[in-house]
Design an enzyme around this catalytic site. Structure first.
Site, PDB file in Angstrom:
ATOM      1  N   LYS A   1       0.845  -1.208   0.000  1.00  0.00           N
ATOM      2  CA  LYS A   1       0.000   0.000   0.000  1.00  0.00           C
ATOM      3  C   LYS A   1       0.879   1.258   0.000  1.00  0.00           C
ATOM      4  O   LYS A   1       0.636   2.201  -0.744  1.00  0.00           O
ATOM      5  CB  LYS A   1      -0.946  -0.013   1.210  1.00  0.00           C
ATOM      6  CG  LYS A   1      -2.017  -1.107   1.110  1.00  0.00           C
ATOM      7  CD  LYS A   1      -2.796  -1.296   2.407  1.00  0.00           C
ATOM      8  CE  LYS A   1      -3.719  -2.511   2.288  1.00  0.00           C
ATOM      9  NZ  LYS A   1      -4.477  -2.798   3.518  1.00  0.00           N
TER      10      LYS A   1
ATOM     11  N   GLN B   1      -4.245  -1.766   9.819  1.00  0.00           N
ATOM     12  CA  GLN B   1      -4.216  -3.092   9.201  1.00  0.00           C
ATOM     13  C   GLN B   1      -4.752  -4.132  10.180  1.00  0.00           C
ATOM     14  O   GLN B   1      -4.367  -4.162  11.349  1.00  0.00           O
ATOM     15  CB  GLN B   1      -2.775  -3.421   8.767  1.00  0.00           C
ATOM     16  CG  GLN B   1      -2.662  -4.668   7.911  1.00  0.00           C
ATOM     17  CD  GLN B   1      -3.354  -4.558   6.555  1.00  0.00           C
ATOM     18  OE1 GLN B   1      -3.471  -3.471   5.988  1.00  0.00           O
ATOM     19  NE2 GLN B   1      -3.836  -5.670   6.035  1.00  0.00           N
TER      20      GLN B   1
ATOM     21  N   ASP C   1     -10.813   2.358   4.437  1.00  0.00           N
ATOM     22  CA  ASP C   1     -11.127   0.933   4.345  1.00  0.00           C
ATOM     23  C   ASP C   1     -12.629   0.697   4.269  1.00  0.00           C
ATOM     24  O   ASP C   1     -13.067  -0.413   3.984  1.00  0.00           O
ATOM     25  CB  ASP C   1     -10.587   0.188   5.575  1.00  0.00           C
ATOM     26  CG  ASP C   1      -9.212  -0.409   5.346  1.00  0.00           C
ATOM     27  OD1 ASP C   1      -8.914  -0.773   4.194  1.00  0.00           O
ATOM     28  OD2 ASP C   1      -8.451  -0.514   6.324  1.00  0.00           O
TER      29      ASP C   1
HETATM   30  N1  GUN Z   1      -6.786  -7.199   6.526  1.00  0.00           N
HETATM   31  C1  GUN Z   1      -7.196  -7.941   5.475  1.00  0.00           C
HETATM   32  N2  GUN Z   1      -7.732  -7.149   4.531  1.00  0.00           N
HETATM   33  C2  GUN Z   1      -7.655  -5.887   4.990  1.00  0.00           C
HETATM   34  C3  GUN Z   1      -8.037  -4.626   4.448  1.00  0.00           C
HETATM   35  O1  GUN Z   1      -8.594  -4.510   3.343  1.00  0.00           O
HETATM   36  N3  GUN Z   1      -7.781  -3.547   5.240  1.00  0.00           N
HETATM   37  C4  GUN Z   1      -7.207  -3.654   6.456  1.00  0.00           C
HETATM   38  N4  GUN Z   1      -7.017  -2.547   7.158  1.00  0.00           N
HETATM   39  N5  GUN Z   1      -6.851  -4.805   6.981  1.00  0.00           N
HETATM   40  C5  GUN Z   1      -7.070  -5.921   6.247  1.00  0.00           C
END
Ligand code: GUN
Length: 286
Positions: free
Chosen positions: A52, A96, A119
């Site tokens: 990211k 995350q 998100d």
């Molecule tokens: N863990 C697995 N997928 C995601 C996501 O799309 N965003 C975040 N923040 N954590 C995750």
């Protein structure tokens, strides 16, 4: 069979995002700024956050990575989020997941200002999605919509079967595919770990979206000939031949299923790349 090619489509979307960042610069505005919080040393989470941040750099977005120890207190994490909420320099915040067991995930998600929740996990954004109001969409379902749209998959009237009911993918995906918009207008069945005879639902799917986190779960005899198959799984399996020591496989047994499909996403090179696009589009919007 044709590929729903996440590499190709994410490349095109990233180009359009670059153009939009340049337009901001010409207007004397600063680029979008994403702040990511990573707690602990979960290997897959570290890899996701790294990609990211790398994409932010590629797009000339500003990014901030806050790394916290596994044993960080919930209250300290909430203070960090509060500071990011209050900063005029930060547009998007993501924490995350998963978080260590001593931290209440819902408290953390609810602490993020909904306008910065790139998100799309905050109950305000989830509620707005359910109500059909504009919202920041969860990045993976958003990425899948972008992929279906790029290839003009005619989803209206299809029976869409979603495997998995997580708040991150399965549940919002099922809502989005049932909406009266494109891509959407499907009749949706949401299957999960307690579904009786799950294979029989899969066989009825015109559009099968697999998000259960079990490598190779969807076999050829579970797929209707001509179906569109979207594989959300990113499972790490052992591999002696790869430099990392693991290889990524999806929830679909690709080699066996692909010949039966009209369209299918590969893993890697499918939904994972589109998820990052969804996140970046949300950050620009935020
Ligand atoms: N863990 C697995 N997928 C995601 C996501 O799309 N965003 C975040 N923040 N954590 C995750």
């Amino acid at each position: 069979m044709q590929l729903l090619d996440g590499k190709l489509v994410s490349g095109i979307i990233k180009e359009t995002l670059q153009v939009e960042v340049e337009a901001l610069q010409r207007q004397g505005l600063r680029p979008p700024h994403l702040a990511a919080i990573l707690v602990g040393e979960h290997p897959a989470s570290k890899a996701y956050v790294a990609s990211k941040i790398k994409t932010c750099e590629y797009l000339q977005f500003k990014s901030t990575l806050i790394r916290l120890n596994e044993d960080v207190s919930e209250s300290y994490l909430l203070e960090q989020i509060q500071a990011l909420n209050e900063s005029d320099e930060v547009d998007g915040i993501l924490v995350q997941l998963p978080l260590p067991a001593h931290i209440r995930e819902h408290r953390v998600i609810e602490a993020i200002r909904p306008e910065k929740d790139v998100d799309g996990f905050h109950p305000v954004n989830q509620g707005r999605l359910l109500a059909g109001l504009p919202s920041l969409l969860p990045a993976t379902p958003y990425g899948i919509l972008l992929l279906l749209e790029h290839y003009q998959i005619p989803t209206a009237g299809m029976h869409c079967v979603v495997l998995g009911r997580s708040n991150i993918v399965g549940t919002p995906m099922s809502v989005l595919m049932s909406r009266n918009t494109y891509p959407g207008n499907c009749t949706v069945t949401l299957c999960h770990s307690k579904t009786n005879d799950l294979a029989s639902y899969c066989r009825e799917a015109d559009l099968l979206i697999a998000a259960i986190g079990k490598a190779g779960f969807v076999k050829a005899d579970m797929v209707k000939p001509g179906a569109v198959v979207v594989d959300v799984g990113i499972n790490r399996g052992p591999s002696a031949s790869s430099p990392q020591g693991y290889r990524l496989t999806g929830d679909v047994d690709f080699d066996a299923v692909a010949p039966k499909c009209s369209w299918i996403t590969p893993v890697p090179g499918g939904v994972g790349l589109m998820t990052i696009c969804g996140l970046m589009k949300n950050t620009l919007k935020a």
